[in-house]
Design an enzyme around this catalytic site. Structure first.
Site, PDB file in Angstrom:
ATOM      1  N   CYS A  81       0.822  -1.213   0.000  1.00  0.00           N
ATOM      2  CA  CYS A  81       0.000   0.000   0.000  1.00  0.00           C
ATOM      3  C   CYS A  81       0.858   1.266   0.000  1.00  0.00           C
ATOM      4  O   CYS A  81       0.694   2.135  -0.842  1.00  0.00           O
ATOM      5  CB  CYS A  81      -0.928   0.026   1.213  1.00  0.00           C
ATOM      6  SG  CYS A  81      -2.183  -1.270   1.148  1.00  0.00           S
ATOM      7  N   HIS A  82       1.778   1.353   0.955  1.00  0.00           N
ATOM      8  CA  HIS A  82       2.537   2.602   1.065  1.00  0.00           C
ATOM      9  C   HIS A  82       4.025   2.374   1.212  1.00  0.00           C
ATOM     10  O   HIS A  82       4.769   3.256   1.628  1.00  0.00           O
ATOM     11  CB  HIS A  82       2.018   3.440   2.237  1.00  0.00           C
ATOM     12  CG  HIS A  82       0.546   3.680   2.172  1.00  0.00           C
ATOM     13  ND1 HIS A  82      -0.364   2.916   2.885  1.00  0.00           N
ATOM     14  CD2 HIS A  82      -0.192   4.533   1.438  1.00  0.00           C
ATOM     15  CE1 HIS A  82      -1.592   3.310   2.599  1.00  0.00           C
ATOM     16  NE2 HIS A  82      -1.512   4.297   1.724  1.00  0.00           N
ATOM     17  N   GLY A  83       4.488   1.151   0.894  1.00  0.00           N
ATOM     18  CA  GLY A  83       5.909   0.892   0.771  1.00  0.00           C
ATOM     19  C   GLY A  83       6.690   0.703   2.061  1.00  0.00           C
ATOM     20  O   GLY A  83       7.918   0.825   2.062  1.00  0.00           O
TER      21      GLY A  83
END
Lengths: 176, 307, 427
Positions: free
Chosen positions: A139-141
């Site tokens: 999702c956001h690394g």
């Protein structure tokens, strides 16, 4: 007088007491009616009864990650190789965003059991991905290492270790 | 025609005339018109005798030892045919119920085989029961249950004690809520378990595969007499008689149907006392605010608020 | 009489707000300063009790909907789940189930009060008709709610009541199938009943707002049926009627609690603890107690369409009461003949209720027919004629006059003197 308002300075009268007492009783009444309405949304008895899961770990090969469901969330069970264990144990705490030793996160070094929920916003991280070969959140690394510790944000915390974990036998573990 | 409330042993307890006065006279006149309906009915089944139960009345609570014995009767006798799928093993350790210890419940659940799955290979498999499992049913489905019981379906017992009622007739229904009598279900179950006769009375034609019971509606019941003296071995020294068994199983069924009964009655007492106090306070305030301002008994010159 | 006040808040923020949305003034004029006849008796508190019950039903209902599953194979189990596992689930369900009965007890007293004191007469016709519509919606809501636990009575009650529509000539069967969403009561029926059971209470709440609005135009009727003539005849709503209604609501809560905590299943039916089975009809189908009089009328008429017409007609006719009753006198206290007829009519309704609970054989059928006849005869013949033939008692000129003259032999001034001299006497 029908409704007399006590003027300032006069001592409290019986009628003041009556109003205060009734108000207090009424407040208690409203509170005890509201409580069941709030409490009913908490997990019910059948949900709480399912709070523990027993897993047979005999068939998990070294290096493999198995995902099981516990309390509606994924739990990663990772059978770590000696290389991975050494890597996790040798990481200096100063390199960590949320410092924790590997020993504090496992009972048996070859078995890492963590909640598969990214501590950022709850996505499920992908195993064997990212520069630390731990997990990478799609999702956001956020990046996690082989001990499930966060190495690169935005996640603020390490992957949670579910509690309690009990090794019933060498091949059977009970979570929760 | 029935103007008096008569208990099942024929004792007159109260005349509704004394309680309701004129409205009762109207009702009585009305019942006089309606009464022939009653007379046309076939000879009615006897009313189940009223039993004494520890959970009756405003302070009622379950007798833990009785529920444990009742569970034993259920386990050894009833559960061979009757499911109880809304009750889980974990309920057996719940406060106010049979209150087995958690260890006992876990051990007890493990004596059952429970179907689970599918596993990774896609197969269903059997494993020992866990406290979170519901009681396993004796038959996989309704058709199997019927096939094994001569076409009759043994009812699920989870809420059986609330699903049976007794028709008392007359005007008793108006007084019943205030007597707090709500043990119809268990009285009926107890009566049926004790109501078997080997031979039906003369002139009663019993269909094949049926058994004669005094209290079952229509008298021809599909369940053979399930209990006999000495059938279940109690360890606490209680008498091993059908009378005792039927009390214990009925109490257990009441608990299964209404596991929150004790909590409910206990909370009820608090609520009723609380509201009574609150009413007292509000009444005092109402009197005070309306003091001097009579609604229908006169008007005083008392000033109104704000004046 | 509309009770409009020029309420101006002192707080500058509230003042700013009030000049843009005058809601505080609205509440103030409707529930604080609103002038109510001073001689209202406790039968007038049932409006407040009903408002409380509506809120209680909506709150417990919304909460139950969080746990209930409107699906025919899971509905019964989800109710048992609520009863066994959900925190306080048993309490919420028993409150909601018994609350429906309490709602009807209160509404029947409210309606009976309106009938006795002639509250439906001019200028309160719209108020009354709104009330009849609310009553109809309540019946629909209660009926659909009773279907949701999906027990035997739920299922068969739904089947029998929806089959009423099949009596409509030509399109009846098509309408019934449309209502069911199938060839029998089934999952589709259960699902739509749940949706509507959730919707209708909010429509009732909307109509209640109109009902109160329509009430606040002419103001409340009163036990004398004499209109308010001057400010002396009234008292402000707060604190006089807030405390009186509050006391009545809490007394009603005590009655309600008794049923919830001690006999929670008395008003229900044992058969509803047996899961719905489309293949087996219970030996004796009865609706909930509050529908029994109508059920008796349905069965009293031997013709299918006729029975259905009697059922619906018995309620719809109430909407025409303001015109069926030709008397100009409101309160039955001043109508000696009407009063007797009204009590007989109340007894007939109660008798119909008893008939509805019994199996329709022999004397019960005859009795239901006589009582059904009387129900309609009273409304359609007795009421219109009585207005012409009855000699009413003399009405007091004003409410204040009446309360003064009933002061047990002493004059108002004397009462005043006594009360002033010993203010502690009244508490």
């Amino acid at each position: 007088m029908a409704v007399a308002v006590a003027s300032p300075g006069t001592p409290p009268t019986r009628r003041d007491f009556l109003f205060i007492a009734t108000g207090a009783v009424g407040a208690v009444g409203i509170g005890s009616v509201v409580w069941p309405l709030i409490s009913q949304m908490s997990p019910d008895a059948s949900t709480l009864a399912l709070a523990s899961t027993e897993v047979d770990i005999s068939k998990i090969e070294p290096g493999a990650i198995v995902t099981i469901k516990w309390r509606g969330n994924p739990v990663f069970i990772r059978h770590r190789t000696p290389k991975e264990i050494k890597e996790a144990q040798d990481t200096p705490l100063s390199d960590l965003i949320d410092p924790a030793t590997d020993q504090s996160r496992v009972q048996k070094p070859e078995w890492l059991i963590v909640l598969g929920v990214c501590t950022h916003l709850g996505c499920v991280p992908l195993g064997h991905e990212g520069p630390y070969d731990g997990w990478l959140c799609p999702c956001h690394g956020s990046q996690y290492d082989v001990s499930g510790r966060v190495r690169h944000g935005p996640a603020p915390k390490n992957l949670l270790v579910p509690e309690p974990i009990v090794f019933l036998t060498d091949t059977k573990v009970k979570i929760g | 025609m029935r103007l008096e409330l008569v208990t099942r042993n024929g004792k007159t307890i109260m005349s509704p005339l004394r309680i309701f006065g004129a409205p009762a006279l109207l009702a009585a006149g009305f019942l006089a018109v309606a009464a022939p309906a009653r007379a046309q009915e076939a000879a009615p089944a006897p009313l189940p005798p009223k039993q004494s139960w520890s959970f009756a009345g405003p302070f009622g609570r379950y007798d833990q030892a009785q529920l444990q014995r009742g569970y034993q009767v259920y386990r050894e006798v009833c559960s061979n045919c009757h499911s109880m799928h809304f009750v889980s093993f974990r309920n057996l350790s719940q406060a106010g119920g049979p209150s087995f210890s958690e260890g006992q419940v876990k051990a007890l659940a493990e004596t059952f085989k429970v179907q689970d799955g599918p596993n990774d290979a896609g197969d269903m498999f059997e494993r020992p029961g866990r406290p979170s499992d519901p009681f396993p049913s004796p038959f996989p489905n309704e058709q199997a249950a019927r096939a094994a019981n001569g076409g009759a379906l043994p009812p699920d017992m989870s809420v059986l004690a609330k699903a049976r009622d007794i028709e008392f007739g007359g005007l008793w229904f108006m007084l019943q809520p205030f007597s707090q009598y709500s043990e119809q279900g268990v009285d009926y179950i107890h009566a049926v378990l004790n109501g078997y006769h080997d031979n039906p009375p003369d002139g009663f034609k019993l269909p094949d595969g049926k058994y004669y019971n005094d209290y079952y509606p229509g008298h021809a019941i599909s369940m053979p007499k399930p209990l006999s003296d000495g059938q279940v071995t109690y360890t606490d020294g209680s008498p091993q008689t059908v009378e005792q068994y039927s009390h214990d199983i009925a109490a257990f069924l009441m608990w299964a149907a209404e596991p929150k009964l004790v909590e409910r009655k206990r909370m009820g007492l608090t609520v009723v006392i609380f509201l009574a106090v609150f009413i007292g306070l509000l009444y005092a305030i109402k009197k005070r605010i309306w003091a001097g301002i009579h609604d229908d008994t006169g008007v005083t010159t008392a000033a109104q608020p704000g004046e | 009489m509309s009770g409009s006040t020029t309420f101006v808040p002192k707080n500058p923020v509230l003042k700013w707000f009030e000049s843009r949305l005058p809601i505080i003034g609205l509440v103030h004029s409707s529930f604080v300063a609103f002038p109510n006849p001073r001689n209202l008796n406790y039968f007038w508190t049932f409006g407040g009790i009903l408002a409380f019950m509506l809120v209680a039903q909506i709150v417990t209902g919304v909460v139950l909907a969080m746990h209930y599953t409107p699906e025919s194979t899971l509905a019964f189990a989800s109710v048992e789940h609520i009863m066994r596992d959900v925190n306080f689930g048993w309490l919420l369900r028993y409150m909601h189930a018994n609350g429906a009965s309490m709602f009807f007890i209160a509404v029947y007293i409210h309606i009976a009060r309106g009938l006795y004191y002639g509250s439906y007469k001019a200028p309160r016709e719209i108020l009354w008709i709104l009330g009849v519509i609310i009553f109809l919606l309540m019946m629909a809501t209660a009926f659909m709610g009773y279907v949701l636990p999906w027990g035997q009575m739920s299922f068969w009650g739904a089947k029998v009541i929806t089959s009423l529509f099949s009596a409509i000539p030509l399109v009846g069967d098509a309408i019934t199938v449309w209502l069911w969403g199938g060839y029998s009561v089934g999952n589709a029926t259960l699902n739509r009943f749940f949706a509507l059971h959730y919707l209708l209470p909010f429509m009732i709440a909307g109509l209640v707002v109109l009902h109160i609005w329509a009430l606040h135009v002419p103001g409340s009727n009163n036990p004398l049926g004499v209109e308010v003539k001057s400010k002396k005849d009234t008292l402000p709503f707060h604190p006089y009627f807030t405390v009186k209604d509050g006391l009545a609501v809490v007394c009603f809560m005590l009655f309600f609690s008794y049923f919830v905590f001690y006999v929670p299943n008395y008003l229900g039916h044992a058969d509803n603890y047996i899961e719905a089975n489309p293949l087996v009809t219970p030996a004796h189908i009865v609706p909930e107690w509050y529908f029994l009089p109508y059920y008796a009328m349905l069965r009293a008429v031997p013709n299918k369409l006729g029975g259905v017409c009697a059922l619906f007609g018995s309620i719809l006719l109430l909407a025409f009461l303001p015109w069926l009753d030709t008397s100009r006198i409101r309160s039955a206290n001043f109508r000696p003949v009407y009063r007797v007829f009204l009590w007989v009519w109340f007894a007939a309704v109660a008798g119909l209720g008893y008939c509805g609970s019994q199996e329709p054989v022999g004397g019960i059928v005859t009795a239901s027919q006589i009582l059904t006849f009387w129900y309609f005869f009273h409304l359609l013949v007795v009421l219109p004629l009585l207005g012409f033939f009855e000699t009413p008692l003399k009405l007091p000129a004003t409410i204040t006059d009446a309360v003064l003259s009933t002061t047990r032999g002493s004059s108002g001034a004397m009462v005043a003197a006594r009360t002033t001299a010993s203010p502690s006497v009244d508490g």
